[in-house]
Design a protein around this motif. Structure first.
Motif, PDB file in Angstrom:
ATOM      1  N   ASP A   1      33.086  64.990  45.053  1.00 19.14           N
ATOM      2  CA  ASP A   1      31.882  64.793  45.870  1.00 19.14           C
ATOM      3  C   ASP A   1      30.751  64.264  45.013  1.00 19.14           C
TER       4      ASP A   1
ATOM      5  N   SER B   1      36.892  67.655  45.907  1.00 21.02           N
ATOM      6  CA  SER B   1      36.681  67.956  47.329  1.00 21.02           C
ATOM      7  C   SER B   1      38.016  67.929  48.069  1.00 21.02           C
ATOM      8  N   PRO B   2      38.568  69.092  48.420  1.00 22.63           N
ATOM      9  CA  PRO B   2      39.823  69.134  49.192  1.00 22.63           C
ATOM     10  C   PRO B   2      39.701  68.383  50.510  1.00 22.63           C
ATOM     11  N   LYS B   3      38.474  68.381  51.074  1.00 26.18           N
ATOM     12  CA  LYS B   3      38.261  67.695  52.341  1.00 26.18           C
ATOM     13  C   LYS B   3      38.506  66.186  52.212  1.00 26.18           C
ATOM     14  N   LEU B   4      37.930  65.600  51.167  1.00 26.24           N
ATOM     15  CA  LEU B   4      38.120  64.167  50.944  1.00 26.24           C
ATOM     16  C   LEU B   4      39.598  63.842  50.756  1.00 26.24           C
ATOM     17  N   TYR B   5      40.280  64.708  50.045  1.00 27.56           N
ATOM     18  CA  TYR B   5      41.707  64.480  49.800  1.00 27.56           C
ATOM     19  C   TYR B   5      42.499  64.520  51.112  1.00 27.56           C
ATOM     20  N   LYS B   6      42.197  65.515  51.959  1.00 24.81           N
ATOM     21  CA  LYS B   6      42.930  65.664  53.212  1.00 24.81           C
ATOM     22  C   LYS B   6      42.651  64.502  54.161  1.00 24.81           C
ATOM     23  N   GLU B   7      41.452  63.936  54.077  1.00 30.93           N
ATOM     24  CA  GLU B   7      41.073  62.845  54.976  1.00 30.93           C
ATOM     25  C   GLU B   7      41.672  61.501  54.547  1.00 30.93           C
TER      26      GLU B   7
END
Length: 492
Positions: A121, A127-133
């Motif tokens: 980030d 950022s796990p979120k960025l990876y998942k997206e």
């Protein structure tokens, strides 16, 4: 680094790659790039310019790099781009194979470390979120790219080093001893200055040329001959028979039968001197037959170096006239081509006499005696090839052109004692005599970091050169480029 940067950047690179792949052939005059032959092979594997290939990717990268530098992209620049891309492709193939052969496999943890910044980030945290997206296909593509990069860099880092270090010690690269480092840091401190005189072999006197010609006059007898040359002996004998039976004129037979190896279009011999005929005709007895032909006589079939020939005497042989400027010039051309050592010996003997006179009197007195101009050479270090690790000397002085790679010159210069006169040294078309006049010690030490970078650059340049001259490499780049990206052999 945020994921958005990677995603947009990847799209831009892929877009540029696609545009370049489509537009390069069209721009340079070819639209069907998929049917192009390979640009070469390395270790049996073809190097093709096709979408998705390493070669195509490198072309796109180098083209993009030049565009970003504001350079115009045209046919000429694309030729250089293709050269750089070809070299990079060969290097990747060689390095990857070497790593594979060693048994090394890039660990997933190393790939993860390289990918981590792309999923961080704004605060630099993962950022796990960025990876998942991120689409799975993008992640897979990233992993593949990093795996390839880390594989080739494994070889490069281990052999040539990298910027990574533990404290002051480089993490990768071949290790060197402190003594070797000290030697390289201090190399070139000692510099020597010299007096020099030179004898230019291009000034070889006409009187000497004529004297050589007179002593070897047979070599310069000139023959007025026409010649028919065939690959096949039977064919040549058939021609000779037809000529003997007056079934065909020699001039007509030239056009019908001769491959014109030794003649112009009309069959006239283009190498008319005796010494040239010696190199054409295989057998000494046959040479005698040809050189004894009188006007309008035809020889038997003669075996020559490029087939079987029949000679016709257009006129009688002409003896050389060594008072004629053209003949003297021809003698000089012969000497330069076949017996350059004769001219070298002439000036070497003069240079020896000069050196003896300089040793018994002074260098300046000998210059006056021989009417020579002394050249003072500024102090320079022993530096073969003028490598950038240390200083070099001025090879712009005409007589010293190429002397920095003349091993005999450097050995002679740096073996002399103070004020000693050298024996003659040949450098190009000059015979040189030196006098060692002075030695200075430069108070300068190469920085350790600069030294490491220089050595690494030399190693990588040498490795690249070795690869491009490898017997494993078949390089057809120039031929394929001009045959497939140019119309009628010229830029559009």
């Amino acid at each position: 680094m945020k994921r958005s940067f990677y995603t947009i950047g990847s799209l831009i690179i892929l877009l540029i790659s696609a545009i370049v792949f489509v537009l390069v052939p069209a721009m340079l005059g070819r639209g069907n790039s998929n049917k192009m032959p390979p640009f070469g092979k390395y270790d049996g594997k073809e190097i093709r310019y096709e979408q998705g290939s390493d070669f195509s990717d490198y072309v796109s990268r180098y083209a993009d790099m030049l565009k970003n530098q504001g350079q115009e992209i045209n046919t000429q620049s694309y030729y250089y781009i293709f050269n750089y891309a070809f070299n990079a492709t060969v290097q990747k193939m060689a390095f990857s194979k070497a790593v594979s052969k060693s048994g090394y496999v890039v660990p997933q943890s190393a790939i993860n470390r390289e990918m981590l910044p792309y999923f961080s980030d704004s605060n630099g945290k993962y950022s796990p979120k960025l990876y998942k997206e991120t689409p799975a296909s993008s992640i897979e593509s990233m992993q593949k790219d990093f795996r390839n990069t880390l594989t080739t860099s494994r070889y490069s880092d281990d052999c040539f080093g990298s910027q990574r270090a533990v404290g002051k010690d480089a993490l990768y690269g071949l290790k060197t001893s402190s003594a070797e480092t000290a030697f390289l840091q201090n190399i070139g401190k000692a510099k020597r200055a010299f007096n020099m005189v030179s004898f230019n072999m291009k000034d070889y006197p006409d009187s000497e040329k004529a004297a050589y010609g007179k002593a070897n006059s047979q070599k310069f007898v000139k023959y007025a001959l026409s010649v028919i040359t065939c690959d096949d002996k039977a064919k040549a004998e058939s021609v000779a028979k037809r000529l003997a039976n007056n079934e065909i004129k020699f001039a007509d037979a030239v056009g019908e039968y001769s491959k014109k190896t030794y003649s112009d279009e009309n069959g006239k011999l283009t190498s008319p001197y005796y010494y040239q005929l010696e190199k054409i005709i295989k057998n000494a007895d046959d040479l005698k037959v040809v050189t004894e032909l009188t006007k309008d006589k035809v020889s038997k079939v003669i075996e020559t170096t490029q087939g079987f020939s029949v000679f016709y005497a257009d006129d009688n042989a002409v003896q050389p006239d060594f008072t004629n400027d053209a003949t003297v010039k021809d003698v000089y051309n012969y000497l330069n081509t076949y017996e350059a050592g004769h001219i070298e010996d002439y000036y070497t003997n003069i240079a020896k006499n000069f050196a003896a006179a300089a040793s018994s009197t002074t260098f300046d007195d000998a210059c006056s005696q021989y009417n020579l101009t002394k050249t003072e050479i500024a102090a320079f270090p022993l530096n073969y090839g003028s490598v950038s690790l240390t200083g070099s000397f001025d090879t712009k002085i005409a007589e010293l052109s190429g002397a920095d790679t003349n091993e005999n010159f450097l050995k002679t210069a740096f073996s002399l004692k103070q004020n000693e006169i050298s024996s003659p040294v040949i450098n190009g078309k000059n015979v040189i005599v030196l006098q060692f006049t002075n030695e200075t010690m430069e108070d300068k030490t190469t920085d350790d970091g600069v030294l490491k970078n220089e050595i690494s650059n030399y190693d990588q340049t040498s490795a690249s050169s070795a690869l491009m001259h490898s017997p494993k490499l078949k390089n057809d780049l120039t031929t394929v480029f001009f045959n497939n990206f140019m119309k009628n052999g010229s830029a559009q």
